[in-house]
Design a protein around this motif. Structure first.
Motif, PDB file in Angstrom:
ATOM      1  N   GLU A   1       0.828  -1.213   0.000  1.00 26.84           N
ATOM      2  CA  GLU A   1       0.000   0.000   0.000  1.00 26.84           C
ATOM      3  C   GLU A   1       0.862   1.263   0.000  1.00 26.84           C
ATOM      4  O   GLU A   1       0.503   2.280  -0.588  1.00 26.84           O
ATOM      5  CB  GLU A   1      -0.968  -0.017   1.189  1.00 26.84           C
TER       6      GLU A   1
ATOM      7  N   TYR B   1      -5.092   4.113  -6.863  1.00 29.72           N
ATOM      8  CA  TYR B   1      -5.386   2.773  -7.384  1.00 29.72           C
ATOM      9  C   TYR B   1      -5.602   2.799  -8.897  1.00 29.72           C
ATOM     10  O   TYR B   1      -5.322   1.835  -9.592  1.00 29.72           O
ATOM     11  CB  TYR B   1      -6.609   2.162  -6.674  1.00 29.72           C
TER      12      TYR B   1
ATOM     13  N   ILE C   1       1.935   1.775  -3.545  1.00 28.98           N
ATOM     14  CA  ILE C   1       0.834   2.325  -4.350  1.00 28.98           C
ATOM     15  C   ILE C   1       0.643   3.813  -4.044  1.00 28.98           C
ATOM     16  O   ILE C   1       0.504   4.639  -4.937  1.00 28.98           O
ATOM     17  CB  ILE C   1      -0.494   1.563  -4.060  1.00 28.98           C
TER      18      ILE C   1
ATOM     19  N   GLY D   1      -4.904  -4.866  -4.357  1.00 35.11           N
ATOM     20  CA  GLY D   1      -3.665  -4.093  -4.221  1.00 35.11           C
ATOM     21  C   GLY D   1      -2.456  -4.936  -4.592  1.00 35.11           C
ATOM     22  O   GLY D   1      -1.550  -4.482  -5.303  1.00 35.11           O
TER      23      GLY D   1
END
Ligand code: PHE
Length: 455
Positions: free
Chosen positions: A69, A84, A72, A399
């Motif tokens: 995460e 995303y 990202i 993810g």
């Protein structure tokens, strides 16, 4: 984040310092999930077996998803949906899912946050002393039966959080965190010692630590995974949003490791506070969300200076909860501010109103509507199941697919190693986990949580 950082954050700038980010991330991770949710989950899911699975999930899945995460977020540098959707616009839906879950999550978190404020008031008015009469179970039950009281305290909690976010004074909070979080940890250790040395407590210690592997069933795996995501603030966009403000020379790997270790230690010590005491006082470990609130007053009543301890403890717990709720509200606030150009203050208060309304069924579900159930679940259970056990692992799953299969490997590796300037030893282990192992496990867990697979 200090004041100037938060102002800059609106213009999508950076956390000023490494420690600022670690504190914000740790502040988000350590919260009611560790001290309220973890012990009752252990209680409901068979003790040591749950703890065993939970630790495995934290090490092999939670930590890797936290890193995912952060990759990202930092490479996306946008709100959760933008992050995303950056490499494949279909993945925007994952961001939406996370953000909607964050609203529902905050809706019930604020109700429980309200409980902590109520208990602080009880502590200040001296109701946990050794001389206190009456049962603490009744105290909790009658509190839950009164929607007005629950709503008042829920509102106080929501207002504190909204005030901090809208004013951008979280810098102050994070500076406090440097002292207060270790403070909370030390308090927990003292309370754990009291709890373990109560007569009859050792049965609880054994139950907590000794895994009975026959208890591991599908539902235990789903709960342990949900708890691993919940406690590390994964699968709703918090870590993505926070990392989108992270500078390019911060070390994502070591930051995630520090946060994960601290968060896990807090939860494990909280288990030592609650579960031995549950056995010592003959309470029912599988009682559910009320467990901690019914057990702690007993512990305080058995401690010298119990009232003082209770006051300090609940004050610290409220702060821990608020630093988590800030991170929940920040997700949608960042999104609304970036999308609509609405000012931060207005966005914060409007979202708070929405969350308050979403919380009403949860409040009623603890009292007058406790018989309104779906598949044996009250409103609180429905919200929590949807968020922790369905959405969080699913957002985590997508993810890992995004980072493992859609983003180019060199982009991912550059993000992880800061363009090759740091040597991340286990990077290939992490990458393999993220590419293959974790998606498969999360897929299976999701089938189980959706009732499609039944182990
Ligand atoms: N990790 C927080 C806690 O343990 C809860 C949380 C979940 C916060 C998801 C933000 C996002 O209390």
């Amino acid at each position: 984040m200090d004041k100037s950082t938060l102002k800059k954050v609106d213009k999508r700038d950076h956390f000023n310092s490494r420690i600022g980010f670690i504190l914000a991330a740790a502040g988000s991770a350590v919260g009611l999930g560790n001290i309220w949710k973890f012990p009752y989950q252990v209680g409901q899911n068979g003790g040591g077996a749950f703890v065993f699975v939970y630790i495995i999930f934290i090490i092999f899945i939670g930590l890797s998803v936290a890193i995912t995460e952060m990759v990202i977020g930092r490479s996306g540098k946008s709100n959760v949906i933008g992050c995303y959707g950056k490499y494949n616009s279909k993945f925007k839906i994952v961001g939406w899912f996370g953000m909607i879950a964050s609203l529902l999550l905050y809706a019930y978190y604020a109700v429980v946050g309200g409980w902590t404020i109520f208990y602080l008031v009880k502590a200040v008015t001296g109701q946990f002393g050794a001389a206190s009469v009456g049962s603490f179970e009744t105290m909790f039950d009658s509190f839950c039966q009164s929607p007005i009281q629950l709503i008042i305290y829920q509102i106080i909690f929501l207002v504190i959080t909204a005030f901090i976010i809208s004013k951008g004074i979280s810098g102050g909070i994070e500076k406090y965190c440097k002292v207060l979080m270790p403070g909370l940890f030390i308090m927990l250790i003292i309370m754990a010692i009291r709890s373990i040395t109560l007569p009859g407590a050792l049965k609880g210690v054994e139950w907590y630590l000794k895994p009975d592997f026959s208890k591991i069933k599908g539902s235990v795996l789903v709960s342990a995974m949900g708890q691993a995501f919940f406690t590390l603030s994964l699968g709703v966009g918090t870590m993505v949003t926070y990392s989108s403000y992270l500078k390019s020379d911060e070390n994502i790997g070591t930051t995630s490791i520090s946060v994960t270790i601290f968060d896990t230690l807090v939860a494990l010590v909280a288990g030592f506070v609650i579960l031995p005491a549950v056995f010592a006082f003959n309470l029912e470990p599988s009682e559910g969300p009320g467990l901690v609130f019914e057990t702690l007053p007993h512990v305080f009543s058995q401690m010298p200076f119990g009232t003082l301890f209770a006051i300090i403890f609940f004050a610290l717990l409220i702060i821990a909860a608020v630093t988590s709720s800030i991170s929940m509200l920040e997700i949608s606030t960042t999104f609304v501010v970036e999308k609509t150009k609405m000012n931060r203050k207005k966005a914060t208060w409007l979202l708070t109103l929405l969350i308050f309304l979403l919380g009403i069924p949860v409040v009623m579900g603890f009292g007058p509507w406790r018989h309104v159930q779906l598949a044996g679940k009250t409103f609180f259970n429905i919200y929590d199941y949807f968020v922790s056990n369905i959405t969080m692992p699913l957002v985590g799953l997508f993810g890992t697919i995004l980072v493992g299969h859609i983003m180019k490997k060199d982009i991912v590796m550059n993000e992880l190693t800061n363009n090759g300037t740091i040597n991340v030893k286990l990077k290939m282990v992490w990458y393999t986990l993220v590419r293959w192992v974790i998606p498969i496990i999360l897929f299976l867990i999701s089938l189980q949580s959706l009732g499609i697979l039944k182990i």
